[in-house]
Design a protein around this motif. Sequence first.
Motif, PDB file in Angstrom:
ATOM      1  N   UNK A 194       0.761  -1.158  -0.018  1.00 36.49           N
ATOM      2  CA  UNK A 194      -0.497   0.190   0.231  1.00 36.49           C
ATOM      3  C   UNK A 194       1.149   0.982  -0.339  1.00 36.49           C
ATOM      4  N   UNK A 195       0.228   2.385  -0.862  1.00 40.75           N
ATOM      5  CA  UNK A 195       0.274   3.624  -0.177  1.00 40.75           C
ATOM      6  C   UNK A 195      -0.027   4.647  -0.920  1.00 40.75           C
ATOM      7  N   UNK A 196       0.748   6.123  -0.943  1.00 44.41           N
ATOM      8  CA  UNK A 196      -0.555   7.164  -1.015  1.00 44.41           C
ATOM      9  C   UNK A 196      -0.537   6.895  -2.842  1.00 44.41           C
ATOM     10  N   UNK A 197      -1.341   6.950  -3.354  1.00 42.18           N
ATOM     11  CA  UNK A 197      -2.044   7.221  -4.642  1.00 42.18           C
ATOM     12  C   UNK A 197      -1.620   8.807  -5.343  1.00 42.18           C
ATOM     13  N   UNK A 244       1.761  -7.725   4.508  1.00 45.46           N
ATOM     14  CA  UNK A 244       1.353  -6.362   3.972  1.00 45.46           C
ATOM     15  C   UNK A 244       2.394  -5.116   4.343  1.00 45.46           C
ATOM     16  N   UNK A 245       2.711  -4.729   3.153  1.00 47.62           N
ATOM     17  CA  UNK A 245       3.527  -3.965   3.043  1.00 47.62           C
ATOM     18  C   UNK A 245       3.213  -2.741   3.224  1.00 47.62           C
ATOM     19  N   UNK A 246       3.562  -1.208   3.762  1.00 49.51           N
ATOM     20  CA  UNK A 246       3.168  -0.261   4.135  1.00 49.51           C
ATOM     21  C   UNK A 246       4.273   0.914   3.147  1.00 49.51           C
ATOM     22  N   UNK A 247       4.024   1.702   2.651  1.00 50.90           N
ATOM     23  CA  UNK A 247       4.744   3.016   1.711  1.00 50.90           C
ATOM     24  C   UNK A 247       3.962   4.023   2.500  1.00 50.90           C
TER      25      UNK A 247
END
Length: 269
Positions: free
Chosen positions: A82-85, A174-177
């Motif tokens: 996941x990460x910012x659009x 889950x990996x979160x940028x």
Amino acid sequence: MSTDAADPEVASSRKSTPKYRGPIMFRRDRKDGLGTADQNLLDRHEPSDWVHTDPWRVLRIQAEFVEGFGALAEVPRAVAVFGSARTPVEHPEYEAGRAIGAALARSGFAVITGGGPGAMEAVNRGASEAGGYSIGLGIELPFEQSLNDWVDLGINFRYFFARKTMFVKYSQAFVCLPGGFGTLDELFEALTLVQTRKITRFPIILFGTRYWAGLVDWLRDSLGASGKISPGDLNLLHVTDSVEEIVEIVTAAVESGGARDALGTEDQW
């Protein structure tokens, strides 16, 4: 031959970012005034409207689960990232996402993102360029957003809860940028599922120590110090700036069959 095609204004007017309602696409005036399925489900306040519509809406929700399960059933082991659009292509976080996608692909993992632009596109791109399996799970939104061009398998969902189920069910980690509300939503839902042991073998990794430092401090100094979470709950998270470490954590957890031992101790905090 029509002269319309040669007219830049006419050609420009024919170009329109699509809006999706599930698998259905709308452009131009066909998309005006469209609400989303989630809005129709959650925002209707008419006294009796739900009596007539909600029972039938269950069938659409059921179909969304069936379509998602069918499309993803044969997907190999995968990691959701996941990460910012809103991450620009030229930003270092975009390059980090691209590197993470490529590293996971080279290690035999498919990547699953929200399928949008920014960091999500970067991860899909990295995986695709490395010859890996690049998956995007899109969502119908009030503003236009389509799946990025680096998605190999894409599904557009109407309902957030159906989409969330697919992320958890078909991911090994889950990996979160760095990201915003959407990233935090996925992060805390995963933390809650692991904390309550609804899922047991699930590393949760935050990439970017500087970005996540304030959140980590608050979890420890506010939630932890006041007893709102148990001391060991902090160990459900791992924070790193290393792409290689992400792959090591995920691989170790998958091979050992256990996530908690792979996530370190309270010393890392």
